[in-house]
Design a protein around this motif. Sequence first.
Motif, mmCIF file in Angstrom:
data_model
loop_
_atom_site.group_PDB
_atom_site.id
_atom_site.type_symbol
_atom_site.label_atom_id
_atom_site.label_comp_id
_atom_site.label_asym_id
_atom_site.label_seq_id
_atom_site.Cartn_x
_atom_site.Cartn_y
_atom_site.Cartn_z
ATOM 1 N N THR A 1 -5.856 5.664 2.772
ATOM 2 C CA THR A 1 -6.368 4.292 2.627
ATOM 3 C C THR A 1 -5.245 3.277 2.798
ATOM 4 O OG1 THR A 1 -8.071 5.080 1.099
ATOM 5 C CG2 THR A 1 -7.633 2.720 1.125
ATOM 6 N N ALA A 2 -4.072 3.571 2.231
ATOM 7 C CA ALA A 2 -2.935 2.657 2.396
ATOM 8 C C ALA A 2 -2.546 2.530 3.863
ATOM 9 C CB ALA A 2 -1.746 3.152 1.568
ATOM 10 N N LEU A 3 -2.575 3.660 4.596
ATOM 11 C CA LEU A 3 -2.249 3.611 6.026
ATOM 12 C C LEU A 3 -3.287 2.806 6.799
ATOM 13 C CD1 LEU A 3 -1.054 7.281 6.673
ATOM 14 C CD2 LEU A 3 0.349 5.200 6.640
ATOM 15 N N LEU B 1 5.234 -10.383 -6.651
ATOM 16 C CA LEU B 1 4.507 -10.274 -7.915
ATOM 17 C C LEU B 1 3.058 -10.700 -7.755
ATOM 18 C CD1 LEU B 1 7.144 -11.667 -10.446
ATOM 19 C CD2 LEU B 1 6.296 -9.315 -10.316
ATOM 20 N N LEU B 2 2.811 -11.773 -7.011
ATOM 21 C CA LEU B 2 1.440 -12.232 -6.801
ATOM 22 C C LEU B 2 0.627 -11.197 -6.031
ATOM 23 C CD1 LEU B 2 2.068 -15.980 -5.907
ATOM 24 C CD2 LEU B 2 0.947 -15.108 -7.957
ATOM 25 N N VAL B 3 1.204 -10.644 -4.958
ATOM 26 C CA VAL B 3 0.494 -9.654 -4.156
ATOM 27 C C VAL B 3 0.255 -8.385 -4.973
ATOM 28 C CG1 VAL B 3 0.622 -8.187 -2.111
ATOM 29 C CG2 VAL B 3 1.374 -10.564 -1.986
ATOM 30 N N LEU B 4 1.291 -7.905 -5.653
ATOM 31 C CA LEU B 4 1.167 -6.669 -6.421
ATOM 32 C C LEU B 4 0.130 -6.792 -7.526
ATOM 33 C CD1 LEU B 4 2.411 -3.811 -6.903
ATOM 34 C CD2 LEU B 4 3.867 -4.888 -8.610
ATOM 35 N N ASN B 5 0.143 -7.911 -8.239
ATOM 36 C CA ASN B 5 -0.816 -8.079 -9.325
ATOM 37 C C ASN B 5 -2.212 -8.373 -8.814
ATOM 38 O OD1 ASN B 5 0.518 -8.011 -12.162
ATOM 39 N ND2 ASN B 5 2.007 -9.040 -10.863
ATOM 40 N N GLY B 6 -2.324 -8.884 -7.580
ATOM 41 C CA GLY B 6 -3.644 -8.982 -6.973
ATOM 42 C C GLY B 6 -4.233 -7.612 -6.703
ATOM 43 N N GLY C 1 5.779 -4.356 0.929
ATOM 44 C CA GLY C 1 6.404 -3.757 -0.243
ATOM 45 C C GLY C 1 5.385 -3.434 -1.322
ATOM 46 N N ALA C 2 4.435 -4.347 -1.545
ATOM 47 C CA ALA C 2 3.398 -4.101 -2.546
ATOM 48 C C ALA C 2 2.481 -2.961 -2.114
ATOM 49 C CB ALA C 2 2.589 -5.374 -2.780
ATOM 50 N N LEU C 3 2.146 -2.897 -0.823
ATOM 51 C CA LEU C 3 1.271 -1.840 -0.328
ATOM 52 C C LEU C 3 1.929 -0.468 -0.493
ATOM 53 C CD1 LEU C 3 -1.316 -0.953 1.182
ATOM 54 C CD2 LEU C 3 -0.035 -1.251 3.313
ATOM 55 N N LEU C 4 3.198 -0.346 -0.125
ATOM 56 C CA LEU C 4 3.906 0.922 -0.250
ATOM 57 C C LEU C 4 3.979 1.357 -1.714
ATOM 58 C CD1 LEU C 4 5.629 3.199 0.961
ATOM 59 C CD2 LEU C 4 7.617 1.698 0.722
ATOM 60 N N PHE C 5 4.325 0.431 -2.589
ATOM 61 C CA PHE C 5 4.431 0.752 -4.009
ATOM 62 C C PHE C 5 3.086 1.228 -4.561
ATOM 63 C CE2 PHE C 5 4.317 -0.190 -8.499
ATOM 64 C CZ PHE C 5 5.549 0.222 -8.956
ATOM 65 N N CYS C 6 2.021 0.478 -4.260
ATOM 66 C CA CYS C 6 0.701 0.826 -4.799
ATOM 67 C C CYS C 6 0.201 2.152 -4.242
ATOM 68 C CB CYS C 6 -0.301 -0.286 -4.486
ATOM 69 S SG CYS C 6 -0.037 -1.793 -5.423
ATOM 70 N N TYR D 1 -0.711 5.051 -6.836
ATOM 71 C CA TYR D 1 -2.098 5.505 -6.957
ATOM 72 C C TYR D 1 -2.221 6.997 -6.665
ATOM 73 C CZ TYR D 1 -3.490 0.543 -6.851
ATOM 74 O OH TYR D 1 -3.659 -0.797 -7.116
ATOM 75 N N ALA D 2 -1.562 7.459 -5.597
ATOM 76 C CA ALA D 2 -1.646 8.871 -5.232
ATOM 77 C C ALA D 2 -1.057 9.751 -6.333
ATOM 78 C CB ALA D 2 -0.928 9.117 -3.910
ATOM 79 N N ALA D 3 0.075 9.333 -6.903
ATOM 80 C CA ALA D 3 0.703 10.122 -7.964
ATOM 81 C C ALA D 3 -0.186 10.190 -9.202
ATOM 82 C CB ALA D 3 2.066 9.521 -8.323
#
Length: 444
Positions: A59-61, A26-31, A237-242, A246-248
């Motif tokens: 960019t994620a890669l 949650l901390l990473v994702l909300n950051g 996990g946060a990187l993959l989700f974001c 973002y792309a969608a």
Amino acid sequence: MATTPPPATEGKPGLGRRLGAAGLWLLVLNGMVGAGIFGIPAEAARLAGAWSPALFLLTALLIAPILLCFSQLASGTRESGGPARYVQIAFGAQAGFQTGWALYIARLTAFAANLSLMLAAITHFVPVLAEGPARIVALAAIVGVVAALNIVGVSWAMRSLGALTVAKLLPLLLLVALGLAQWPAAPAAVDLLPAEGLALGPALLLMVYAFVGFESGLIPGGEARHPARDMPRALLGALLFCGLLYAALQWLCLRFVPELSTQTRPLVALGEALLGPWGASLVLATIVASVGGNLMSSMFAVPRVTHSLAEQSLLPRPLAAVSVRFRTPWASVLLYAVLAWALAATGSFVLLAAMSVLVRLLMYLACLAAMPAVDRQGPPDRWRLPGGPAVALFAAAVCVALLSQVQWPAVLGTAGLLASGSLLYSVARWQQRPVSPPGPQPPA
């Protein structure tokens, strides 16, 4: 509020280990997911046209090797402080202080900028808060609530953060689902390339801004129950989700929002295109929740920087105070809240906000250079990155390539910021100097 010197316990003295994998995620994702994604789609379309969704994934890669390196760094120490702690282990107290100072200012200015954006969204529903004393009071009220939730304990902060995360992600996921359902009937709203051609470097630098902020989840590492196991899971996990989200969203904006590159609130326009006027209101409410989650995450993590530095006598000792009842660094939380409110109220944070990406990239390079030293002193159960040196070199190359896109005003401003940090460090060290007792007085 009663305080006590932090007791000597495992991990961060006085704070305890209460963060699991979900809390760290949650901390990473909300950051990461704050205000950026609500404004970036328009500029991304201007710079990259129909290639912009693919560039979000690219960019994620490119960011992934950096996060992998930080996963190893985070599991290599059992103390809080995040990037500041890693650099201190490798290069000493002054370098660690500079890193902590840079991180603190980068997050503080981003907090102030996001706070202003959050209030701007609220004023759509309550126009009286748009200016004057009402705006100042409203900013103080928002900051006060966020600070109070973080002072009364980790559990309250995590519950609030979880609720805000759900409130901001569900509407965004709803937009994605509705857009995909209506996709076949919608005409494309943008050409393959912008009129000026593909601006790859500036587009990637812009999109990096949507992913930075993950370092906030690293700062309270001393409060993680199983950092070697949970930190890599939370970061990746946060990187993959974001990246997928973002792309969608960018893909749907290109499809459903005419003249996307000229929109000031592109996701609001997407909500209106898919759901009508109430869809626009839904997205505005989502902005409030999204930025609220970002503010909550920042308020939880960043005051741990000043708390850690104060414990090392690199900042005034009162900032190391811990609440007896709640075991939270209340003095550092209050300082962060007051500074963020002042910056948001006066608007003096604009230049520092423009330097945010530059400051972070420099900080990432310093942390990458610290990896060997952190690994040597790490606990036996630390997580090791396969092919670590090669991945670290690639991550450093990505940082250098992105730095080449930064303009000179940001470079000069950042140099001034780091210089002011050096001055603060020198003052703190001077205050800690030993005082020699007076020698014998000569006879009269």
